[in-house]
Each structure stands twice: as structure tokens, then as C-alpha cells.
Design an enzyme around this catalytic site. Sequence first.
Site, mmCIF file in Angstrom:
data_model
loop_
_atom_site.group_PDB
_atom_site.id
_atom_site.type_symbol
_atom_site.label_atom_id
_atom_site.label_comp_id
_atom_site.label_asym_id
_atom_site.label_seq_id
_atom_site.Cartn_x
_atom_site.Cartn_y
_atom_site.Cartn_z
ATOM 1 N N LYS A 164 -2.560 -1.763 7.757
ATOM 2 C CA LYS A 164 -3.876 -1.594 8.503
ATOM 3 C C LYS A 164 -4.067 -2.182 9.608
ATOM 4 O O LYS A 164 -3.862 -3.253 10.012
ATOM 5 C CB LYS A 164 -5.181 -1.692 7.291
ATOM 6 C CG LYS A 164 -5.106 -0.948 6.219
ATOM 7 C CD LYS A 164 -6.443 -1.237 5.321
ATOM 8 C CE LYS A 164 -6.790 0.051 4.170
ATOM 9 N NZ LYS A 164 -8.039 -0.440 3.413
ATOM 10 N N HIS A 223 -1.990 2.119 -6.027
ATOM 11 C CA HIS A 223 -3.164 0.922 -5.765
ATOM 12 C C HIS A 223 -3.398 0.197 -6.725
ATOM 13 O O HIS A 223 -3.663 -0.814 -6.593
ATOM 14 C CB HIS A 223 -4.289 1.492 -5.093
ATOM 15 C CG HIS A 223 -4.813 0.691 -4.041
ATOM 16 N ND1 HIS A 223 -3.774 0.679 -2.803
ATOM 17 C CD2 HIS A 223 -5.711 -0.234 -3.705
ATOM 18 C CE1 HIS A 223 -4.742 -0.114 -2.074
ATOM 19 N NE2 HIS A 223 -5.585 -0.665 -2.534
ATOM 20 N N HIS A 235 -4.688 -8.584 4.000
ATOM 21 C CA HIS A 235 -6.314 -8.704 4.170
ATOM 22 C C HIS A 235 -6.562 -9.578 5.379
ATOM 23 O O HIS A 235 -6.220 -10.789 5.534
ATOM 24 C CB HIS A 235 -6.945 -9.411 2.904
ATOM 25 C CG HIS A 235 -6.531 -8.443 1.545
ATOM 26 N ND1 HIS A 235 -7.141 -8.699 0.477
ATOM 27 C CD2 HIS A 235 -6.551 -7.206 1.632
ATOM 28 C CE1 HIS A 235 -6.891 -7.734 -0.452
ATOM 29 N NE2 HIS A 235 -6.685 -6.866 0.080
ATOM 30 N N TYR A 267 -10.185 -10.774 -6.569
ATOM 31 C CA TYR A 267 -9.101 -10.981 -7.621
ATOM 32 C C TYR A 267 -9.404 -12.234 -8.342
ATOM 33 O O TYR A 267 -8.921 -12.436 -9.415
ATOM 34 C CB TYR A 267 -7.578 -11.013 -7.021
ATOM 35 C CG TYR A 267 -7.334 -9.792 -6.384
ATOM 36 C CD1 TYR A 267 -7.053 -8.581 -7.143
ATOM 37 C CD2 TYR A 267 -7.082 -9.585 -5.105
ATOM 38 C CE1 TYR A 267 -6.658 -7.333 -6.706
ATOM 39 C CE2 TYR A 267 -6.965 -8.106 -4.450
ATOM 40 C CZ TYR A 267 -6.760 -7.276 -5.146
ATOM 41 O OH TYR A 267 -6.125 -6.085 -4.959
ATOM 42 N N ARG A 300 0.797 -1.100 0.173
ATOM 43 C CA ARG A 300 0.155 0.031 0.173
ATOM 44 C C ARG A 300 1.097 1.216 0.058
ATOM 45 O O ARG A 300 1.978 1.216 0.274
ATOM 46 C CB ARG A 300 -1.094 -0.068 1.250
ATOM 47 C CG ARG A 300 -1.937 -1.182 1.313
ATOM 48 C CD ARG A 300 -2.708 -0.837 2.595
ATOM 49 N NE ARG A 300 -3.963 -1.964 2.851
ATOM 50 C CZ ARG A 300 -3.595 -3.212 3.497
ATOM 51 N NH1 ARG A 300 -2.376 -3.364 4.286
ATOM 52 N NH2 ARG A 300 -4.630 -4.180 3.560
ATOM 53 N N ARG A 320 -0.642 -2.270 -6.805
ATOM 54 C CA ARG A 320 -1.082 -3.347 -5.814
ATOM 55 C C ARG A 320 -2.168 -4.374 -6.333
ATOM 56 O O ARG A 320 -1.735 -5.556 -6.231
ATOM 57 C CB ARG A 320 -1.474 -2.724 -4.509
ATOM 58 C CG ARG A 320 -2.055 -3.607 -3.382
ATOM 59 C CD ARG A 320 -2.537 -2.837 -2.165
ATOM 60 N NE ARG A 320 -3.106 -3.289 -1.356
ATOM 61 C CZ ARG A 320 -2.702 -4.444 -0.372
ATOM 62 N NH1 ARG A 320 -1.267 -4.627 -0.328
ATOM 63 N NH2 ARG A 320 -3.666 -4.880 0.485
#
Length: 324
Positions: free
Chosen positions: A192, A260, A286, A295, A161, A263
Amino acid sequence: MSGGVVSRLPADATDAALVEAYLDHVRVDKRLATRTVELYTGDLRRLSDAAQSAGIGLRQVQSAHVRRWVAQMHSAGRSARGIALILSGWRGLYVWMGRQGLVTQNPVQDVRAPKAGKPLPKALGVDESVQLASHVEEGDDPGLEARDGCITELLYGCGLRIGELVGLDVIASTTARGWIDIPGGEAHVLGKGSKRRSVPVGRAALAALERWLAARAAWANEDPALFIGQRGQRLTPQHIRVRLKRRSMLAGLSTPVHPHMLRHSFASHLLQSSGDLRAVQELLGHASIGTTQVYTRLDFQHLAKAYDAAHPRAKTRKPPDKTG
């Protein structure tokens, strides 16, 4: 004009007269922008036409009518956002009519637009990604070229990120948000939710990193940031976005690239090659595999395009016969 306009309308005022009085209200009383009033005009004309086709007036419209018209607009291909904006205009009309005592309930109040489908992330093709990563801007400052090339390699090669990238420091420390272990070939980042993770750094990215570190020495001051500007200060996310967009244009890509997007490209290309959804989840950081499953949709698009481009019978495909 205000609510007093309606009081001067005859009891049997037409729908057109009601709509015009309401448009006067939003134009004069609410002082909405001209463009907004124009949009309201078109949306209310659509409502009047639908009511007329149903054999009713605006004051006789019920929620069931509105839901049917929403379904028709959706079937005709209008976007969820577009329908939501139309309903907002209709809802405002009936709020106003209710205040004037013209209707006892708002038939649009509890009607919602269809949920918008979650858009697929934009990802580059493999060839475009390699083209961008391999690009060298000969006329650029050697230090800038080394830095921007390293940034591109890490974003695409590690799936970082933008916040994780700018948080990288030159060396590990107790205060560092992230760093790269060159001998170990790993990037340690703070993602995150303040969750740390480690991702492999490929040979191309490590080579780009060594070139950048050699150039960085000419700009360095006391800032421990890995990526700095010519004044020695840590780069901001916005600065990197601008530089990456510029680089993608100079590399001849057909679309501007943002961090992004690289990514997404990392994730979709890795999934296409490995088929290992759980590994992609871990590499992206994630918390839920459901986030990563988008994806698989990208992967199917890749397969469908390959089929349509290569299979002799692709152009004559028909839906399966469900009658038998």
C-alpha cells in the site's frame, strides 16, 4: 397519500394515527420497498412504546429521551449498526412531522448510535492453517494443484496481501511490481502507498514455488506474471479468491477461507510465537503499529481459550472483588 393526510387528521390525533399516516407516506409517496416499510413499522412501534412508557406523546419527545433509549438498547445488546438503522427510521418520522408543522425541532437529529467496535480479523488456528497448506487435491490437474498450493503457501507463509501476490513476476525487472529471490529466500513486493518491502520466504513456500515454476512452463507465454492461468494470463484477485475458497472446502475446513484470512493467520501465529509486535508490523507492511496491535487482541483470545480449556479452576472464575 402525502402531506394532505395529516391535514385530515383531528388536532388531537393519536400517536398511532400519526405513525400510520407517515407509513402511508413512505409506502405511497416515497415508494419504499415492502420490507423497508415493515422495518419502519417495527422501529416506530418501538418509539411509540418508549414514549408511552415515559408518559409522553411523540410530539413531546426530546433529544434527552432519545439518548436514554439509545443507551437502553445498547445495554440490552443491540448492535451499533442496528441502533443506527432504528435512529434513521425515527429521524425520518420527525423530518416528516416537521414539514407538516407538527413539531418545531427534530429530537433525533443530533443523536448518533454508539460507535461500532472494530471487529477482530478472522484467523485460522495453527492446525487448520497447516491442514490447508498441506492439502493435496489428487484428482486436480497437476499444474493447478501446484499453482494453488504455492499460492496458499505464500499467502500464509509470507502474510502477503492479495494485490501483492498477483503483482509478483517471475523475475526482477525495472517494471516488476514484485518478485521472489529464490536463492536469497525473499519476496520483494509493492504494498500500500507504493511502498516496497521484503519478507522472508520459508522452506515450505520455496519448495512449493519450485514445483509451480516447473508446471508453469507448460502454460507460459509472454506474460511475466508469476501466477497465470492455463491460457498464460496473469490471475486476477477474484480468480484466486474462488480457487482458495474451493481449496479450503476440499481440505475439510469448517469455514471458507479468503486470502486476507491467511494474512491474519500469519500475523497472529507469528505474534503468538515471538511476541515481537514491531517485527510483525514490518513483515505486514503496516505504516502504523496501531494497525498491527489488533493482533495482540487475537493473541489474548488464544491465551484465554487455552486457559479455559486447561486450567482446573477456569470454570469457576469470578470477577475480582472491588469492595475492599
